[in-house]
Design a protein around this motif. Structure first.
Motif, short mmCIF file in Angstrom:
data_model
loop_
_atom_site.label_atom_id
_atom_site.label_comp_id
_atom_site.label_asym_id
_atom_site.label_seq_id
_atom_site.Cartn_x
_atom_site.Cartn_y
_atom_site.Cartn_z
N LEU A 240 0.82 -1.20 0.00
CA LEU A 240 0.00 0.00 0.00
C LEU A 240 0.86 1.26 0.00
N ARG A 301 -9.73 -3.31 -0.88
CA ARG A 301 -8.58 -3.55 -1.75
C ARG A 301 -8.98 -3.51 -3.22
N ALA A 305 -7.82 -0.83 -6.30
CA ALA A 305 -7.39 -1.21 -7.64
C ALA A 305 -8.26 -0.53 -8.69
N PHE A 412 -2.37 -3.77 -6.16
CA PHE A 412 -3.50 -4.02 -5.28
C PHE A 412 -4.33 -5.20 -5.76
N LYS A 415 -2.63 -8.52 -4.85
CA LYS A 415 -2.44 -8.77 -3.43
C LYS A 415 -3.47 -9.79 -2.96
#
Length: 419
Positions: A240, A301, A305, A412, A415
């Motif tokens: 992040l 999250r 993105a 992101f 992840k």
């Protein structure tokens, strides 16, 4: 309001819980209550009275050159970044309302230096630089302190909305303050001094209100439960923090890159820049909470993105609009600025909440400090980077910016896990 401590969020409660879309009164109560809203508004209006006109104050009142004033303001912001980790440690010792109040009070000190510099016989450039440092400390540290306080008092399922409502209230206050100041600045140096004095008074009132809240959080223990698998459990720079560097350039696209692009490359009137800035402010105030509520179904999250994709699309749109030429280019840029605003809302509506959700309560301060550092560094270097790229051409500005932001979005998206 009584003292409140953070607790580990219930895993069964996620950001996707909307529970009938809580309204503004619920979100504002969740984010600190009526007194904190009063403090937010008072602080924001006070900031709007002076901060947009700080450069003008240096030139008209202190008789500095634009270059001297700009350098002093940059020194202030860069120096202030060094204090952010110290704030993070203080937050991790349990500071909440006192930390927020301190970020306001130090700005009072900055304004006091502005007003008293000539009376004390201080060289104008030295006095303005010292004032810029104090103001910069308050500006750089406030977001982390505010986020920590809201994270402490808000229920998990209301956190995103409470943060969004606070941002909308603050943006509205900044806009009102700037409008009032804009009307008053026609009075010359005397009016600017008056605005500075009112600004300091507003800060004092806001700090006093925040002090009455007496909110504290979980203090750093130095131990970690074995079952806690949060990615920031041991601290250190996270995905992040790194990806946020490219996202942070967005803040100066509106204030630096677009005005320069419109005036120097498209040869459009400066009125286009002013109109785009006002539209952005209005859209953020009106749409922030609604967009964040809609994003809740995606997860933070995924929303981050998606925000990167939308921001990158706006950059590509600016590039394509610029290739049209004539009046159509300015119209195209204005339309794409709405897409930029949507990306900004998605980004700011998800980023801080994601930091909070992925950080243990007793290390929240360190996590927020790292995030603010990445934002602050991005904002500090972006004016120089953006203008240098623009000097090479339209494609040299917008294409690398789009690619860098898409890479952040990809980070992101790749992840593991959802929050």
């Amino acid at each position: 309001m009584t003292s409140t401590a953070c607790t580990e969020p219930d895993p069964s409660t996620s950001s996707t819980v909307t529970e009938g879309r809580p309204g503004w009164p619920t979100l504002l109560r969740a984010g600190g209550g009526p007194r904190y809203v009063v403090a937010l508004v008072t602080d924001a209006v006070g900031s709007g009275l002076l901060q947009p006109f700080l450069l003008l104050y240096a030139v008209q009142v202190l008789h500095l050159s634009v270059a001297q004033a700009g350098l002093a303001m940059t020194i202030g912001l860069m120096t202030a970044l060094a204090t952010v980790p110290l704030l993070g440690r203080w937050i991790d010792q349990g500071a909440r309302s006192t930390a927020v109040a301190a970020t306001i009070l130090i700005r009072v000190l900055g304004v006091a230096v502005l007003l008293a510099g000539s009376a004390l016989g201080t060289a104008p450039l030295v006095g303005f630089t010292v004032a810029a440092v104090f103001l910069g400390i308050g500006t750089q540290c406030w977001p982390a302190a505010h986020a920590a306080l809201v994270a402490t008092v808000a229920e998990e399922h209301l956190l995103d909305g409470a943060l969004a409502a606070g941002r909308a209230v603050r943006n509205a206050g900044l806009g009102v303050g700037a409008l009032l100041a804009g009307a008053a600045t026609t009075g010359g140096p005397g009016a600017l001094r008056f605005l500075a004095a009112v600004n300091a008074l507003g800060y004092l009132v806001a700090a006093g209100v925040v002090f009455t809240l007496r909110i504290r959080g979980v203090a750093l223990t130095g131990t970690a439960p074995a079952a806690d698998s949060r990615p920031n459990r041991r601290g250190g720079v996270s995905v992040l923090d790194v990806a946020n560097l490219s996202y942070a350039f967005n803040f100066n696209v509106l204030e630096v890159a677009l005005p320069a692009f419109l005036v120097t490359t498209l040869h459009a009137s400066a009125a286009w820049s002013a109109g785009i800035f006002v539209s952005n402010t209005v859209l953020v105030v009106l749409c922030q909470v609604a967009v964040v509520a809609w994003l809740a179904r995606l997860g933070r999250r995924t929303a981050m993105a998606a925000a990167g994709v939308v921001l990158a699309a706006s950059y590509l749109g600016f590039w394509l609009a610029g290739s049209v030429g004539g009046a159509g280019a300015a119209v195209g840029v204005a339309l794409m600025s709405v897409v930029l605003t949507l990306g900004e809302i998605m980004y700011t509506g998800s980023a801080t909440a994601l930091v909070i959700a992925t950080s243990p309560p007793d290390r929240l301060g360190a996590a927020l400090a790292r995030f603010q550092l990445s934002s602050g560094i991005g904002q500090a270097v972006s004016p120089a980077v953006l203008t240098a790229l623009l000097s090479l051409g339209s494609a040299a500005l917008w294409l690398p910016l789009a690619v860098a932001t898409l890479l952040g979005a990809l980070a992101f998206g790749r992840k593991q896990g959802s929050v």
